[in-house]
Design an enzyme around this catalytic site. Structure first.
Site, PDB file in Angstrom:
ATOM      1  N   HIS A  72     -12.881   1.974   1.715  1.00 34.76           N
ATOM      2  CA  HIS A  72     -12.530   1.590   3.092  1.00 34.76           C
ATOM      3  C   HIS A  72     -12.027   2.809   3.849  1.00 34.76           C
ATOM      4  O   HIS A  72     -11.095   3.480   3.415  1.00 34.76           O
ATOM      5  CB  HIS A  72     -11.449   0.505   3.088  1.00 34.76           C
ATOM      6  CG  HIS A  72     -11.996  -0.857   2.839  1.00 34.76           C
ATOM      7  ND1 HIS A  72     -11.375  -2.008   3.267  1.00 34.76           N
ATOM      8  CD2 HIS A  72     -13.117  -1.264   2.202  1.00 34.76           C
ATOM      9  CE1 HIS A  72     -12.087  -3.064   2.911  1.00 34.76           C
ATOM     10  NE2 HIS A  72     -13.148  -2.629   2.250  1.00 34.76           N
ATOM     11  N   TYR A 201      -4.144  -6.467   9.133  1.00 39.78           N
ATOM     12  CA  TYR A 201      -2.702  -6.753   9.049  1.00 39.78           C
ATOM     13  C   TYR A 201      -2.298  -7.319  10.404  1.00 39.78           C
ATOM     14  O   TYR A 201      -2.407  -6.612  11.422  1.00 39.78           O
ATOM     15  CB  TYR A 201      -1.915  -5.473   8.789  1.00 39.78           C
ATOM     16  CG  TYR A 201      -2.065  -4.886   7.395  1.00 39.78           C
ATOM     17  CD1 TYR A 201      -1.130  -5.154   6.396  1.00 39.78           C
ATOM     18  CD2 TYR A 201      -3.121  -4.038   7.061  1.00 39.78           C
ATOM     19  CE1 TYR A 201      -1.235  -4.609   5.127  1.00 39.78           C
ATOM     20  CE2 TYR A 201      -3.243  -3.487   5.780  1.00 39.78           C
ATOM     21  CZ  TYR A 201      -2.294  -3.785   4.826  1.00 39.78           C
ATOM     22  OH  TYR A 201      -2.399  -3.240   3.566  1.00 39.78           O
ATOM     23  N   PRO A 293       4.778  -5.803  -0.708  1.00 42.03           N
ATOM     24  CA  PRO A 293       3.355  -5.445  -0.781  1.00 42.03           C
ATOM     25  C   PRO A 293       2.734  -4.982   0.535  1.00 42.03           C
ATOM     26  O   PRO A 293       1.574  -4.553   0.541  1.00 42.03           O
ATOM     27  CB  PRO A 293       2.683  -6.741  -1.271  1.00 42.03           C
ATOM     28  CG  PRO A 293       3.643  -7.825  -0.969  1.00 42.03           C
ATOM     29  CD  PRO A 293       5.002  -7.233  -0.969  1.00 42.03           C
ATOM     30  N   LYS A 297       1.602  -0.378  -1.944  1.00 38.03           N
ATOM     31  CA  LYS A 297       2.068   0.816  -2.659  1.00 38.03           C
ATOM     32  C   LYS A 297       2.463   0.595  -4.121  1.00 38.03           C
ATOM     33  O   LYS A 297       2.568   1.561  -4.884  1.00 38.03           O
ATOM     34  CB  LYS A 297       3.269   1.434  -1.919  1.00 38.03           C
ATOM     35  CG  LYS A 297       2.886   2.090  -0.612  1.00 38.03           C
ATOM     36  CD  LYS A 297       2.198   3.420  -0.843  1.00 38.03           C
ATOM     37  CE  LYS A 297       1.401   3.906   0.326  1.00 38.03           C
ATOM     38  NZ  LYS A 297      -0.043   3.745   0.210  1.00 38.03           N
ATOM     39  N   TYR A 385      -0.438   5.590   4.271  1.00 37.22           N
ATOM     40  CA  TYR A 385      -1.250   4.487   3.736  1.00 37.22           C
ATOM     41  C   TYR A 385      -2.236   4.991   2.678  1.00 37.22           C
ATOM     42  O   TYR A 385      -2.419   4.350   1.640  1.00 37.22           O
ATOM     43  CB  TYR A 385      -1.993   3.777   4.877  1.00 37.22           C
ATOM     44  CG  TYR A 385      -2.582   2.449   4.443  1.00 37.22           C
ATOM     45  CD1 TYR A 385      -1.809   1.285   4.448  1.00 37.22           C
ATOM     46  CD2 TYR A 385      -3.894   2.365   4.007  1.00 37.22           C
ATOM     47  CE1 TYR A 385      -2.334   0.075   4.027  1.00 37.22           C
ATOM     48  CE2 TYR A 385      -4.429   1.149   3.586  1.00 37.22           C
ATOM     49  CZ  TYR A 385      -3.644   0.010   3.602  1.00 37.22           C
ATOM     50  OH  TYR A 385      -4.166  -1.197   3.171  1.00 37.22           O
TER      51      TYR A 385
HETATM   52  P1  RFL Z   1       3.468  -5.215 -14.412  1.00 33.43           P
HETATM   53  O1  RFL Z   1       2.101  -5.352 -13.847  1.00 33.43           O
HETATM   54  O2  RFL Z   1       4.491  -6.211 -14.041  1.00 33.43           O
HETATM   55  O3  RFL Z   1       3.298  -5.186 -15.998  1.00 33.43           O
HETATM   56  C1  RFL Z   1       4.420  -5.238 -16.860  1.00 33.43           C
HETATM   57  C2  RFL Z   1       3.999  -5.742 -18.216  1.00 33.43           C
HETATM   58  O4  RFL Z   1       5.146  -5.759 -19.061  1.00 33.43           O
HETATM   59  C3  RFL Z   1       5.190  -6.979 -19.783  1.00 33.43           C
HETATM   60  N1  RFL Z   1       6.587  -7.303 -20.118  1.00 33.43           N
HETATM   61  C4  RFL Z   1       7.098  -7.172 -21.355  1.00 33.43           C
HETATM   62  N2  RFL Z   1       6.566  -6.717 -22.485  1.00 33.43           N
HETATM   63  C5  RFL Z   1       7.362  -6.719 -23.585  1.00 33.43           C
HETATM   64  N3  RFL Z   1       8.645  -7.155 -23.568  1.00 33.43           N
HETATM   65  C6  RFL Z   1       9.227  -7.618 -22.451  1.00 33.43           C
HETATM   66  N4  RFL Z   1      10.503  -8.052 -22.448  1.00 33.43           N
HETATM   67  C7  RFL Z   1       8.443  -7.627 -21.270  1.00 33.43           C
HETATM   68  N5  RFL Z   1       8.669  -8.019 -19.996  1.00 33.43           N
HETATM   69  C8  RFL Z   1       7.547  -7.819 -19.315  1.00 33.43           C
HETATM   70  C9  RFL Z   1       4.565  -8.005 -18.835  1.00 33.43           C
HETATM   71  O5  RFL Z   1       4.045  -9.106 -19.574  1.00 33.43           O
HETATM   72  C10 RFL Z   1       3.470  -7.164 -18.161  1.00 33.43           C
HETATM   73  O6  RFL Z   1       2.236  -7.274 -18.848  1.00 33.43           O
HETATM   74  O7  RFL Z   1       4.090  -3.771 -14.072  1.00 33.43           O
HETATM   75  P2  RFL Z   1       3.370  -2.355 -13.907  1.00 33.43           P
HETATM   76  O8  RFL Z   1       2.424  -2.099 -15.051  1.00 33.43           O
HETATM   77  O9  RFL Z   1       4.442  -1.385 -13.625  1.00 33.43           O
HETATM   78  O10 RFL Z   1       2.419  -2.519 -12.619  1.00 33.43           O
HETATM   79  C11 RFL Z   1       2.958  -2.679 -11.347  1.00 33.43           C
HETATM   80  C12 RFL Z   1       2.010  -3.484 -10.470  1.00 33.43           C
HETATM   81  O11 RFL Z   1       1.650  -4.662 -11.156  1.00 33.43           O
HETATM   82  C13 RFL Z   1       2.640  -3.844  -9.115  1.00 33.43           C
HETATM   83  O12 RFL Z   1       3.346  -2.741  -8.596  1.00 33.43           O
HETATM   84  C14 RFL Z   1       1.581  -4.258  -8.060  1.00 33.43           C
HETATM   85  O13 RFL Z   1       0.913  -5.413  -8.447  1.00 33.43           O
HETATM   86  C15 RFL Z   1       2.238  -4.492  -6.692  1.00 33.43           C
HETATM   87  N6  RFL Z   1       1.291  -4.984  -5.675  1.00 33.43           N
HETATM   88  C16 RFL Z   1       0.432  -4.118  -5.018  1.00 33.43           C
HETATM   89  N7  RFL Z   1       0.422  -2.817  -5.332  1.00 33.43           N
HETATM   90  C17 RFL Z   1      -0.477  -1.951  -4.727  1.00 33.43           C
HETATM   91  O14 RFL Z   1      -0.460  -0.749  -5.024  1.00 33.43           O
HETATM   92  N8  RFL Z   1      -1.405  -2.406  -3.789  1.00 33.43           N
HETATM   93  C18 RFL Z   1      -1.457  -3.712  -3.437  1.00 33.43           C
HETATM   94  O15 RFL Z   1      -2.345  -4.074  -2.670  1.00 33.43           O
HETATM   95  C19 RFL Z   1      -0.498  -4.622  -4.023  1.00 33.43           C
HETATM   96  N9  RFL Z   1      -0.516  -5.925  -3.710  1.00 33.43           N
HETATM   97  C20 RFL Z   1       1.252  -6.342  -5.348  1.00 33.43           C
HETATM   98  C21 RFL Z   1       0.336  -6.782  -4.347  1.00 33.43           C
HETATM   99  C22 RFL Z   1       2.077  -7.259  -5.991  1.00 33.43           C
HETATM  100  C23 RFL Z   1       2.019  -8.588  -5.643  1.00 33.43           C
HETATM  101  N10 RFL Z   1       2.892  -9.468  -6.356  1.00 33.43           N
HETATM  102  C24 RFL Z   1       2.550 -10.743  -6.790  1.00 33.43           C
HETATM  103  C25 RFL Z   1       4.141  -8.975  -6.898  1.00 33.43           C
HETATM  104  C26 RFL Z   1       0.272  -8.102  -3.978  1.00 33.43           C
HETATM  105  C27 RFL Z   1       1.135  -9.011  -4.600  1.00 33.43           C
HETATM  106  C28 RFL Z   1       1.054 -10.428  -4.132  1.00 33.43           C
HETATM  107  C1  PHB Z   2      -4.443  -7.424  -1.655  1.00 38.60           C
HETATM  108  O1  PHB Z   2      -5.671  -7.319  -1.474  1.00 38.60           O
HETATM  109  O2  PHB Z   2      -3.967  -8.181  -2.505  1.00 38.60           O
HETATM  110  C2  PHB Z   2      -3.517  -6.639  -0.798  1.00 38.60           C
HETATM  111  C3  PHB Z   2      -4.037  -5.723   0.098  1.00 38.60           C
HETATM  112  C4  PHB Z   2      -3.179  -4.980   0.894  1.00 38.60           C
HETATM  113  C5  PHB Z   2      -1.819  -5.166   0.790  1.00 38.60           C
HETATM  114  C6  PHB Z   2      -1.301  -6.066  -0.121  1.00 38.60           C
HETATM  115  C7  PHB Z   2      -2.151  -6.807  -0.926  1.00 38.60           C
HETATM  116  O3  PHB Z   2      -0.996  -4.445   1.599  1.00 38.60           O
END
Ligand code: RFL
Ligand code: PHB
Length: 390
Positions: A72, A201, A293, A297, A385
């Site tokens: 994108h 957005y 989110p 980032k 971004y």
């Molecule tokens: P995770 O993905 O939470 O993985 C952690 C792992 O550790 C395990 N765990 C354990 N294992 C052993 N013992 C324990 N006591 C444990 N406790 C937990 C868990 O089971 C899991 O498998 O962390 P990690 O690897 O640091 O990754 C981080 C990302 O997942 C997170 O920052 C992103 O998803 C955030 N996020 C977004 N980030 C972006 O860069 N771009 C995006 O567009 C974006 N959109 C989002 C998002 C997060 C969202 N939510 C639901 C929080 C959109 C949403 C809706």
């Molecule tokens: C997503 O596609 O889940 C998404 C995209 C952009 C954001 C957050 C989440 O800023």
């Protein structure tokens, strides 16, 4: 059992770290408290910075990303009934982002790990890091009623915000900074073509909305909702109705709808734990910091942490130097705080806050108008971004 690095957590941070270390000949074991299917069932991030794409390329796991990911060059900011394109490519001198789901990144990393034969222990109970202030670090866990112990040189706490690694650090050794936002994001996945070929957005007096995607046939949409709303309060019809009301009319009319096949509510929070190293224990990704989110980032910050940490570990094993490990926390936190600032700013500008009223709405619209008409302001948005360099 003995290995060089025990990685707690098999999310994107842990898997990427494991992959980079394995390729550099540094033995590692990943332990997660849940199973593979559960991890792959979590729908999360969708926007990858070029830094993360490069890391995945160097780690040999970018083939599918380049086939199926959607590059994108810009996105839209919608407010006051119109939308305005932020041309990332032009404003940053040729940078873009890649739309490719976190689930797919995780899948690709898990497949690579299986091919390489590195060990991952899933469904491990009561995972605990031990003795990380001394020289004899180890991690224990239970599986099928048996307690196991893995001795190691280093422990990487990649276990997310609710993990055990950060909690294992003595309280006096860690400082935490936090802001909790007074709303959440309700997100859905639906098998419909995205309403726009780029992300939208939207700032609207009824609340924020985001139109994202996972492919040309699968849409990921979000609306800001009150924190105490329950999924049961949100029928698909109510969701489609609400998101349309928050978009400029031409998008609302063009939006295709279908039954959602995933629906969840996520709270929004900014959080940083300092430092990110405690003896031989290193925190990375959501274990150390959370961002709302809005700026996309979270996953990308996990990637820059992993880059700094893997460099430090590889340098230690190849050159016997501690310098990279000693610098890890400082280098990672410098970048973390800039992304925390950016995500907070974008969240503040785009959401309806319960206590700021119509005045707050007008200020947001003025800021957005300034942003889309000032090249200097738009450039600052764009360079953050696409991701600050590392
Ligand atoms: P995770 O993905 O939470 O993985 C952690 C792992 O550790 C395990 N765990 C354990 N294992 C052993 N013992 C324990 N006591 C444990 N406790 C937990 C868990 O089971 C899991 O498998 O962390 P990690 O690897 O640091 O990754 C981080 C990302 O997942 C997170 O920052 C992103 O998803 C955030 N996020 C977004 N980030 C972006 O860069 N771009 C995006 O567009 C974006 N959109 C989002 C998002 C997060 C969202 N939510 C639901 C929080 C959109 C949403 C809706
Ligand atoms: C997503 O596609 O889940 C998404 C995209 C952009 C954001 C957050 C989440 O800023």
């Amino acid at each position: 059992m003995r290995t060089k690095v025990v990685i707690i957590g098999s999310g994107p941070s842990g898997l990427l770290l494991g992959q980079i270390l394995t390729r550099a000949g540094v033995s590692n074991v990943i332990i997660d408290r849940v199973g593979k299917e559960y991890i792959l069932g979590r729908v999360r991030a969708g926007v990858l910075e070029e830094g993360l794409v490069k890391l995945l390329e160097n780690a040999g796991v970018a083939d599918r990303l380049h086939k199926e990911g959607l590059p994108h060059d810009g996105f839209s900011l919608a407010f006051d009934g119109r939308d305005h394109r932020i041309d990332l490519f032009d404003l940053t001198g040729g940078q873009r982002v890649m739309v490719y789901g976190q689930t797919e990144v995780t899948h690709d990393l898990m497949d690579a790990r299986e091919r390489d034969g590195s060990l991952t222990i899933y469904d491990a109970e009561n995972v605990q890091p031990h003795d990380f202030s001394g020289k004899k670090s180890y991690v224990t866990y239970q599986k099928d009623g048996v307690t196991h112990r893995i001795d190691c040189d280093f422990i990487a706490g990649c276990d997310g915000f609710h993990g055990v690694s950060r909690k294992a650090v003595p309280q006096g050794a860690i400082r935490e900074y936090e802001r909790v936002y007074p709303f959440g994001w309700l997100g859905i996945l639906a098998e419909v073509p995205p309403v726009n070929h780029e992300l939208i957005y939207a700032n609207h007096p009824r609340g924020f909305a985001l139109c994202s995607m996972r492919s040309n046939t699968r849409s990921r949409y979000y609306v800001q909702c009150p924190l105490d709303d329950k999924i049961e309060d949100w029928s698909d019809d109510r969701f489609w109705d609400e998101i349309r009301r928050r978009l400029p009319a031409h998008h609302a009319e063009a939006m295709k709808t279908a039954p959602s096949f995933e629906k969840s509510i996520a709270p929004l929070r900014s959080f940083v734990a300092e430092p990110m190293r405690f003896g031989s224990l290193f925190l990375a990704g959501d274990a150390a910091h959370i961002v709302p989110p809005t700026g996309a980032k979270g996953l990308n910050l996990a990637a820059s942490d992993v880059h700094y940490l893997s460099q430090g570990l590889i340098e230690y094993y190849n050159e016997g130097s501690q310098a990279g490990l000693d610098a890890y926390s400082g280098r990672a936190l410098d970048r973390v705080w800039k992304a925390v600032r950016f995500s907070w700013w974008m969240t503040t500008m785009m959401h309806r806050f319960p206590d700021t009223g119509d005045f707050g709405q007008k200020i947001q619209e003025a800021e957005l108008d300034y942003l889309v008409h000032s090249r200097a302001a738009a450039t600052s948005l764009a360079e953050n971004y696409v991701g600050l360099p590392y």
